[in-house]
Design a protein around this motif. Structure first.
Motif, PDB file in Angstrom:
ATOM      1  N   ASN A  46     100.678  23.595  77.640  1.00 17.91           N
ATOM      2  CA  ASN A  46     100.341  25.006  77.838  1.00 17.91           C
ATOM      3  C   ASN A  46     101.486  25.650  78.610  1.00 17.91           C
ATOM      4  O   ASN A  46     101.946  25.093  79.598  1.00 17.91           O
TER       5      ASN A  46
ATOM      6  N   ASN B 193      92.201  27.292  77.095  1.00 19.30           N
ATOM      7  CA  ASN B 193      92.029  27.520  78.533  1.00 19.30           C
ATOM      8  C   ASN B 193      90.587  27.205  78.916  1.00 19.30           C
ATOM      9  O   ASN B 193      89.749  28.107  79.063  1.00 19.30           O
TER      10      ASN B 193
ATOM     11  N   LEU C 251     101.367  28.088  80.563  1.00 21.66           N
ATOM     12  CA  LEU C 251     100.925  28.463  81.913  1.00 21.66           C
ATOM     13  C   LEU C 251     100.215  27.286  82.570  1.00 21.66           C
ATOM     14  O   LEU C 251      99.504  26.535  81.902  1.00 21.66           O
TER      15      LEU C 251
ATOM     16  N   ALA D 242     105.899  29.060  74.441  1.00 21.87           N
ATOM     17  CA  ALA D 242     104.954  29.649  73.474  1.00 21.87           C
ATOM     18  C   ALA D 242     105.555  29.490  72.081  1.00 21.87           C
ATOM     19  O   ALA D 242     106.741  29.761  71.870  1.00 21.87           O
TER      20      ALA D 242
ATOM     21  N   MET E 106      93.524  28.958  70.875  1.00 17.80           N
ATOM     22  CA  MET E 106      94.347  30.040  70.337  1.00 17.80           C
ATOM     23  C   MET E 106      95.844  29.797  70.522  1.00 17.80           C
ATOM     24  O   MET E 106      96.660  30.401  69.835  1.00 17.80           O
ATOM     25  N   GLY E 107      96.210  28.927  71.469  1.00 16.03           N
ATOM     26  CA  GLY E 107      97.633  28.614  71.664  1.00 16.03           C
ATOM     27  C   GLY E 107      98.247  27.978  70.423  1.00 16.03           C
ATOM     28  O   GLY E 107      99.457  28.057  70.214  1.00 16.03           O
TER      29      GLY E 107
ATOM     30  N   PHE F 107      95.872  21.294  73.683  1.00 14.12           N
ATOM     31  CA  PHE F 107      96.925  22.236  73.280  1.00 14.12           C
ATOM     32  C   PHE F 107      96.393  23.671  73.299  1.00 14.12           C
ATOM     33  O   PHE F 107      95.489  24.019  72.522  1.00 14.12           O
TER      34      PHE F 107
HETATM   35  N1  LIG Z   1      84.904  33.734  79.321  1.00 16.19           N
HETATM   36  C1  LIG Z   1      85.344  33.853  78.071  1.00 16.19           C
HETATM   37  N2  LIG Z   1      85.054  32.902  77.177  1.00 16.19           N
HETATM   38  C2  LIG Z   1      85.519  33.029  75.910  1.00 16.19           C
HETATM   39  C3  LIG Z   1      86.237  34.171  75.471  1.00 16.19           C
HETATM   40  C4  LIG Z   1      86.560  35.142  76.462  1.00 16.19           C
HETATM   41  O1  LIG Z   1      87.259  36.128  76.186  1.00 16.19           O
HETATM   42  N3  LIG Z   1      86.082  34.958  77.729  1.00 16.19           N
HETATM   43  N4  LIG Z   1      86.584  34.332  74.176  1.00 16.19           N
HETATM   44  C5  LIG Z   1      85.945  33.460  73.189  1.00 16.19           C
HETATM   45  C6  LIG Z   1      86.743  33.468  71.960  1.00 16.19           C
HETATM   46  S1  LIG Z   1      86.349  34.586  70.733  1.00 16.19           S
HETATM   47  C7  LIG Z   1      87.697  32.552  71.749  1.00 16.19           C
HETATM   48  S2  LIG Z   1      88.558  32.511  70.285  1.00 16.19           S
HETATM   49  C8  LIG Z   1      88.002  31.517  72.731  1.00 16.19           C
HETATM   50  C9  LIG Z   1      89.475  31.635  73.145  1.00 16.19           C
HETATM   51  O2  LIG Z   1      89.802  30.645  74.044  1.00 16.19           O
HETATM   52  P1  LIG Z   1      91.286  30.030  74.097  1.00 16.19           P
HETATM   53  O3  LIG Z   1      91.520  29.281  72.840  1.00 16.19           O
HETATM   54  O4  LIG Z   1      91.387  29.314  75.371  1.00 16.19           O
HETATM   55  O5  LIG Z   1      92.222  31.359  73.996  1.00 16.19           O
HETATM   56  P2  LIG Z   1      93.198  32.210  74.952  1.00 16.19           P
HETATM   57  O6  LIG Z   1      92.554  32.489  76.254  1.00 16.19           O
HETATM   58  O7  LIG Z   1      93.642  33.369  74.158  1.00 16.19           O
HETATM   59  O8  LIG Z   1      94.485  31.310  75.166  1.00 16.19           O
HETATM   60  C10 LIG Z   1      94.403  29.965  75.417  1.00 16.19           C
HETATM   61  C11 LIG Z   1      95.586  29.353  76.129  1.00 16.19           C
HETATM   62  O9  LIG Z   1      96.697  29.257  75.254  1.00 16.19           O
HETATM   63  C12 LIG Z   1      97.852  29.254  76.058  1.00 16.19           C
HETATM   64  N5  LIG Z   1      98.965  29.509  75.152  1.00 16.19           N
HETATM   65  C13 LIG Z   1      99.486  30.697  74.765  1.00 16.19           C
HETATM   66  N6  LIG Z   1     100.467  30.499  73.862  1.00 16.19           N
HETATM   67  C14 LIG Z   1     100.567  29.156  73.667  1.00 16.19           C
HETATM   68  C15 LIG Z   1     101.383  28.329  72.849  1.00 16.19           C
HETATM   69  O10 LIG Z   1     102.227  28.782  72.090  1.00 16.19           O
HETATM   70  N7  LIG Z   1     101.182  26.984  72.925  1.00 16.19           N
HETATM   71  C16 LIG Z   1     100.260  26.427  73.748  1.00 16.19           C
HETATM   72  N8  LIG Z   1     100.155  25.096  73.757  1.00 16.19           N
HETATM   73  N9  LIG Z   1      99.493  27.188  74.544  1.00 16.19           N
HETATM   74  C17 LIG Z   1      99.622  28.530  74.490  1.00 16.19           C
HETATM   75  C18 LIG Z   1      97.563  30.284  77.102  1.00 16.19           C
HETATM   76  O11 LIG Z   1      98.356  30.093  78.253  1.00 16.19           O
HETATM   77  C19 LIG Z   1      96.067  30.042  77.378  1.00 16.19           C
HETATM   78  O12 LIG Z   1      95.892  29.147  78.436  1.00 16.19           O
HETATM   79  O13 LIG Z   1      87.228  31.610  73.909  1.00 16.19           O
HETATM   80  C20 LIG Z   1      85.877  32.042  73.727  1.00 16.19           C
HETATM   81  N10 LIG Z   1      85.269  32.016  75.039  1.00 16.19           N
END
Ligand SMILES: Nc1nc2c(c(=O)[nH]1)N[C@H]1C(S)=C(S)[C@@H](COP(=O)(O)OP(=O)(O)OC[C@H]3O[C@@H](n4cnc5c(=O)[nH]c(N)nc54)[C@H](O)[C@@H]3O)O[C@H]1N2
Ligand SMILES: Nc1nc2c(c(=O)[nH]1)N[C@H]1C(S)=C(S)[C@@H](COP(=O)(O)OP(=O)(O)OC[C@H]3O[C@@H](n4cnc5c(=O)[nH]c(N)nc54)[C@H](O)[C@@H]3O)O[C@H]1N2
Ligand SMILES: [Mo]
Length: 765
Positions: free
Chosen positions: A245, A219, A247, A281, A368-369, A216
Motif C-alpha cells: 500500500n 484499507n 500509504l 500507486a 480498490m488499490g 493489496f
Molecule cells: N467506512 C467505509 N466503509 C466502506 C466504504 C466507505 O467509503 N467507508 N466504501 C465501501 C465501498 S463501495 C468499497 S468499494 C470499499 C472500498 O474499500 P477499499 O478497497 O479499501 O478502497 P479505498 O479506500 O478507495 O482504497 C484502498 C487503499 O488502496 C490504497 N491504494 C491506492 N492506490 C493503490 C495502488 O496503486 N496500489 C495499492 N497496493 N494500494 C493502493 C490506498 O492507500 C487505500 O489504503 O469499502 C466499502 N466500505
C-alpha cells in the motif's frame, strides 16, 4: 461540529479508545444515543439486520457487538432523528441547495415524503405516491427502452434488486449499470477468465487455516473493520501479514479490539502487518511480477539442491493452462524494470516472496488499490497468477479475497443486475415470465455517462446512490445531467444527484434496511449476500423515519405497474404483500444458488452460493485455471509522457465517510482534521516543486484532449507516501478524472492513478 482545520501525526492502533469515542460521537450527533446503542446490539445478528455499511462476512457465532466503528456510524446515520421534510423544501430553491456541501446536505436527515421538482419555483414539492408512479410510468413509456438507464447503488436487498432488473427487462432494457462498475468490475472480468467465477473464493473458515496473508490496496481499518477480528486471530497464531500500500494505513499496522475490556484497559494492541511495502500507486502488477520472479528463483535453487519444489507442479500440470508463456515473461522481465515500476527494491520483494514460498496456504486480499487502475483487470490477474503458482486456490486456508464495497453489491449481480447480457439469466427469465428479454448488452456506468454527455439518455432511475458525485468528469456530467428529460431518485438521504436533476425530476424516499418493513402479510425480512458469497436474512428493528416512506420493493412495484401492461405471471402487488413470494421467484430463476431459498434463509452464518473454483472446478473457456500474461507493467501507457512535474494522484476514502456520504470532515487515522481539501505529498516533491507545507494549490489533469479539468484550493500536506505519488479525497477530486481514463476490459474509472500538475492558486474549484 468539526474541529478547526489542523493536521496531526497518528500513532494509535485502529480500534481502541478512538473507536469507542467515535461511535459515541456518531450516536450523539444524530440524537440517538440510548436508542441507537440498543439497535446496534441487533446489527449482523441472526434475528437482526445486516449492517448497511460494508459487505464483510457475518459469522455464524457473532460477537456480542458484531459491529465496528464505521458500521455504527452508518447505523446512526440511517436511524437519525433528523428529518428533511416538505416544509423544509419550501424554504430553499434547488439552486440554493446546490451551494451546500455534501456533508451538510445529508446531515439534514431522512427524506420523509415523495417530492417532485417544480420548475417555476425551482423547489421540490410534495406529491402523492400514486401520482408520482403514474407520471413516471407515462414519461418512461414515451421514451425508447434503450434510452433509459436503471442504475443501482449496491445497497438494495436481493428481493428489491431482482424486481428492479425484471422491471427493466420487461420494459425492454439491459441498461442496468451499478456501483460495481466503478468498483470490483475489474475483479469480475479478471476472475471469470482465470478461475471461472467472478467473485472471491475465501470464506471465514479459510482465515482460521491460512498460513500467510497478502494485502493489496485495501484499507481494512476503515472500509471493512470487522475483518480485523479475523486478522487479529491469525496474527495470534503467528501468521505473517504482508501489505502492499502506498500509504502506511493505521488499520493495517496495528489493532486494539474495542470490544475486549482487557485490551482496552491494558492498551494492548496486535501488530497486523509483519511486512509493509509502500508500493507506488499503479505499481502492483510490477510488484507481483517481482514476487513471481522470486518464486521461480527459489524453485530453480530447490531443483539444483534436489529439495522440495517451490512451485506446485502437480497442481499446475493438472489444473492450469498458460503457465509456460507466463514463466517466459516472468523470467524475461528485468529486476530493474520491476524496481522502477513498483518503487520497491529487489530485496524487499525477496523478503515478501520468501514468506509466500514458505507458507502452505495463502490468502490474497485486495481492494480498490488493484481494481481502479488502467491495468485494474491485469492487476487482479497477476494476483491470481501468484496464487496459482503454489496451488493457493481451491484448498482450505487459501484463495483470493476481493473485499466488496456496498453491503449487497455482490448480491445484486447474483440476482441479475448487470448490463452484460451473457451474465444475465435471460433464458430463465424468458421461460419463467414468457417474454422476449432484450439480448444485446446494456450500458455500464461509463457508457451510460458517455450517452448522457451525448444527450442520448431520456430517463435515469437511481435505486440509491449518488451517481453524479461518484462518477468521473464531474463538471461535464453535471451540465449534461440537467438535460436528461426524466430523473427519478429512490433514496434515504438528500445528496447532490437529487439537486442537479433532470427536466422532470422525482425524489422518492424509501425505508432503510434497519427499519421495520410492514406489508399486508406482516413485517418482512429481506436478504443480502456478503463478500464471501454467503446469503443472510435481514430484519428491520427500528420504526420508520416517516409514515409516508415506502419500501424499495413497493416503490419498484409501483413504477412497474404504472409502466408495464398487466402481466399474468408477475403479480407485483402479491410480491410486495409477501416477500417470500419474491424469494420463490428468485429460486425458480436461479435454482442452483437459491433452491429452497425461504427455508434456508435462517441458516446460522447464512448459506453459501456454489463456487466451483473452491472445488477446483474451473468454469473457464479452457476448462482450466488460466495464467494470464500481463501486457505491460508500466501503469498508464495511454497518458502523455509524464515530465518530472507530473504527479500520480490516487483518490482515497477518509475514516469518516461512506463513499459520497461524508460523516465528518476529519480523517483521524491520517491525522487530517476539519478539511478534506488536501493533497498528501512526499516532502521531497513539495521541495522539488517549490511548494510550501500548508500552501494552497490547484491540481490540473494532464491529458491530450481539450477539456480543462482542475480542482483548486487544495492544501499541500507532508505525508509518508512514495515520491511522485499524491493522494486526495474522493469525491472532491472526481472533476480531475477523464471519463475515458478507465480500466481496460472492465471500464472501472482509474481513480487511483490520475496524472496531474500542481500550480500555485488560491482560487477554490
Ligand atoms: N467506512 C467505509 N466503509 C466502506 C466504504 C466507505 O467509503 N467507508 N466504501 C465501501 C465501498 S463501495 C468499497 S468499494 C470499499 C472500498 O474499500 P477499499 O478497497 O479499501 O478502497 P479505498 O479506500 O478507495 O482504497 C484502498 C487503499 O488502496 C490504497 N491504494 C491506492 N492506490 C493503490 C495502488 O496503486 N496500489 C495499492 N497496493 N494500494 C493502493 C490506498 O492507500 C487505500 O489504503 O469499502 C466499502 N466500505
Ligand atoms: N474518485 C473516486 N471515485 C469513486 C471511487 C473512488 O474510490 N474514487 N469509488 C467508486 C466506488 S467503489 C463506488 S461503489 C461508487 C459509489 O457510488 P454510489 O453507490 O452511487 O454512491 P453512495 O455514496 O454509496 O450513495 C449514497 C446515497 O445512497 C442513498 N442511500 C443510502 N442508503 C440507501 C438505501 O438503503 N436505499 C436507497 N435507495 N438509497 C440509499 C443515500 O441517499 C445516499 O446519499 O463511487 C465510485 N467513485
Ligand atoms: Mo465500491
Amino acid at each position: 461540529m468539526d474541529k478547526k482545520e489542523h493536521f496531526e501525526d497518528y500513532h494509535h492502533p485502529a480500534g481502541g479508545w478512538g473507536s469507542v469515542k467515535a461511535v459515541a460521537g456518531a450516536l450523539l450527533e444524530q440524537n440517538v444515543a440510548w436508542h441507537g446503542s440498543r439497535v446496534l446490539l441487533q446489527q449482523n445478528k441472526a434475528d437482526g439486520f445486516a449492517c448497511v455499511s460494508c459487505s464483510w462476512a457475518k459469522p455464524a457465532n457473532p460477537h456480542p457487538f458484531e459491529f465496528c466503528e464505521n458500521g455504527a456510524r452508518a447505523t446512526a446515520w440511517e436511524i437519525t432523528q433528523k428529518r428533511v421534510d416538505p416544509a423544509f423544501f419550501l424554504t430553499q430553491t434547488l439552486s440554493e441547495l446546490r451551494q451546500w456541501e455534501d456533508h451538510d446536505l445529508e446531515a439534514l436527515g431522512r427524506i420523509t415524503a415523495p417530492m417532485r421538482w417544480d420548475s417555476t419555483l425551482d423547489k421540490y414539492l410534495e406529491i402523492s405516491w400514486e401520482q408520482a408512479y403514474a407520471e413516471i410510468g407515462t414519461a418512461l413509456r414515451s421514451c425508447a427502452a434503450h434510452s433509459a438507464v436503471f442504475y443501482a447503488s449496491g445497497r438494495a436487498s436481493l428481493e428489491a434488486s431482482y424486481m428492479y432488473q425484471l422491471m427493466a427487462r420487461l420494459y425492454g432494457s439491459n441498461n442496468l449499470p451499478d456501483s460495481s462498475n466503478m468498483c470490483h468490475e475489474s475483479t469480475g472480468v479478471a476472475l471469470y477468465e482465470t478461475i471461472g467465477v467472478g467473485v472471491g473464493t475465501v470464506s471465514l473458515a479459510d482465515f482460521e487455516q491460512a498460513d500467510c496473508i497478502f494485502f493489496f490496496g485495501q484499507n481494512v481499518g476503515t472500509n471493512s473493520p470487522r475483518m480485523l477480528h479475523q486478522l487479529q486471530d491469525a496474527r495470534r497464531r503467528g501468521v505473517p501479514v504482508i501489505t502492499f500500500n502506498p500509504l502506511r494505513e493505521p488499520g493495517l499496522l496495528s489493532f486494539a479490539n474495542p470490544q475486549s475490556p482487557q485490551e482496552m484497559l491494558s492498551a494492548a494492541e496486535t501488530r497486523i502487518s509483519t511486512q509493509y511495502h509502500q508500493v507506488k500507486a499503479g505499481g502492483d502488477s510490477a510488484a507481483i511480477m517481482g514476487l513471481c520472479k522470486v518464486l521461480f528463483e527459489l524453485d530453480d535453487e530447490a531443483r539444483l539442491n534436489r529439495a522440495m519444489r517451490i512451485l506446485d507442479i502437480d497442481f499446475i500440470a493438472a489444473h492450469t493452462q498458460g503457465f509456460d508463456a507466463f514463466e517466459q515473461t516472468a523470467r524475461a522481465t528485468s529486476w530493474e524494470h520491476i524496481e522502477q515500476e513498483s518503487g520497491l527494491t529487489r530485496g524487499a520483494l525477496a523478503a515478501a516472496g520468501g514468506e509466500y514460498a514458505r507458507a502452505a496456504a495463502v490468502i490474497g486480499i485486495y481492494g480498490m488499490g488493484l481494481t481502479q487502475h488502467r491495468h485494474g483487470v491485469q492487476n487482479v490477474q497477476m494476483l491470481s497468477n501468484l496464487l496459482l503458482m503454489r496451488g493457493n486456490l481451491g484448498k482450505p486456508g487459501a484463495g483470493i479475497c476481493p473485499v466488496r464495497g456496498h453491503s449487497n453489491v455482490q448480491g445484486q449481480r447474483t440476482v441479475g443486475i448487470t448490463e452484460k447480457a451473457k451474465l444475465a439469466p435471460l433464458d430463465a427469465l424468458a421461460s419463467q415470465y414468457d417474454f422476449d428479454p432484450p439480448r444485446e448488452d446494456g450500458l455500464n456506468t461509463v457508457k451510460a455517462c458517455e450517452q448522457i454527455l451525448a444527450g442520448k439518455i431520456n430517463a435515469f432511475i437511481g435505486l440509491g446512490g449518488n451517481f453524479v458525485r461518484a462518477v468521473p468528469e464531474t463538471v461535464l456530467m453535471e451540465a449534461a445531467w440537467e438535460k436528461i428529460p426524466l430523473t427519478v431518485q429512490i433514496a434515504t438521504k438528500l445528496n447532490r444527484s437529487h439537486l442537479v436533476h433532470g427536466e422532470q425530476a422525482y425524489l422518492l424516499p424509501c425505508l432503510g434496511r434497519i427499519e421495520i418493513d410492514r406489508q399486508t402479510s406482516g413485517a418482512q425480512i429481506v436478504s443480502v449476500e456478503d463478500s464471501t458469497g454467503f446469503m443472510h436474512a435481514s430484519r428491520g428493528v427500528q420504526e420508520p423515519a416517516s409514515e409516508n416512506l415506502r419500501s424499495e420493493p413497493a416503490i419498484i412495484a409501483g413504477i412497474a405497474q404504472a409502466l408495464l401492461p398487466n402481466h399474468p405471471q408477475v403479480d407485483w402487488s402479491a410480491w410486495v404483500a409477501d416477500y417470500s413470494l419474491i424469494r420463490d421467484a428468485i429460486a425458480q430463476t436461479f435454482p442452483a444458488i437459491f433452491h429452497d431459498f425461504n427455508a434456508r434463509l435462517g441458516t446460522p452464518g447464512g448459506f453459501r452460493r456454489p463456487l466451483p473454483a473452491c472445488q477446483r472446478q474451473w468454469n473457464t473457456v479452457t476448462g482450466k485455471a488460466n495464467f494470464k500474461v500481463p501486457s505491460m507493467l508500466a501503469e498508464d501507457p495511454d497518458m502523455p509522457d509524464s515530465g518530472p512535474d507530473v504527479l500520480r494522484l490516487f483518490t482515497i476514502r477518509s475514516d469518516s465517510q461512506f463513499n459520497t456520504t461524508i460523516y465528518t470532515l476529519d480523517d483521524r487515522f491520517r491525522g487530517v482534521y476539519g478539511t478534506r481539501k488536501v493533497l498528501l505529498m512526499h516532502a521531497d516533491d513539495i521541495a522539488r516543486l517549490g511548494l510550501r507545507e500548508g500552501e494552497l494549490v490547484q491540481a490540473s489533469t494532464v491529458a491530450h484532449d481539450q477539456v480543462v479539468r482542475q480542482v483548486g484550493g487544495l492544501r499541500v500536506t507532508t505525508h509518508d507516501i512514495p515520491p511522485g505519488c499524491i493522494a486526495g479525497y474522493y469525491p472532491e477530486c472526481n472533476p480531475l478524472i477523464p471519463l475515458w481514463h478507465h480500466a481496460k476490459g472492465s471500464q472501472v474509472p482509474a481513480a487511483k492513478s490520475i496524472p496531474v500538475r500542481l500550480s500555485k492558486n488560491m482560487a477554490a474549484a
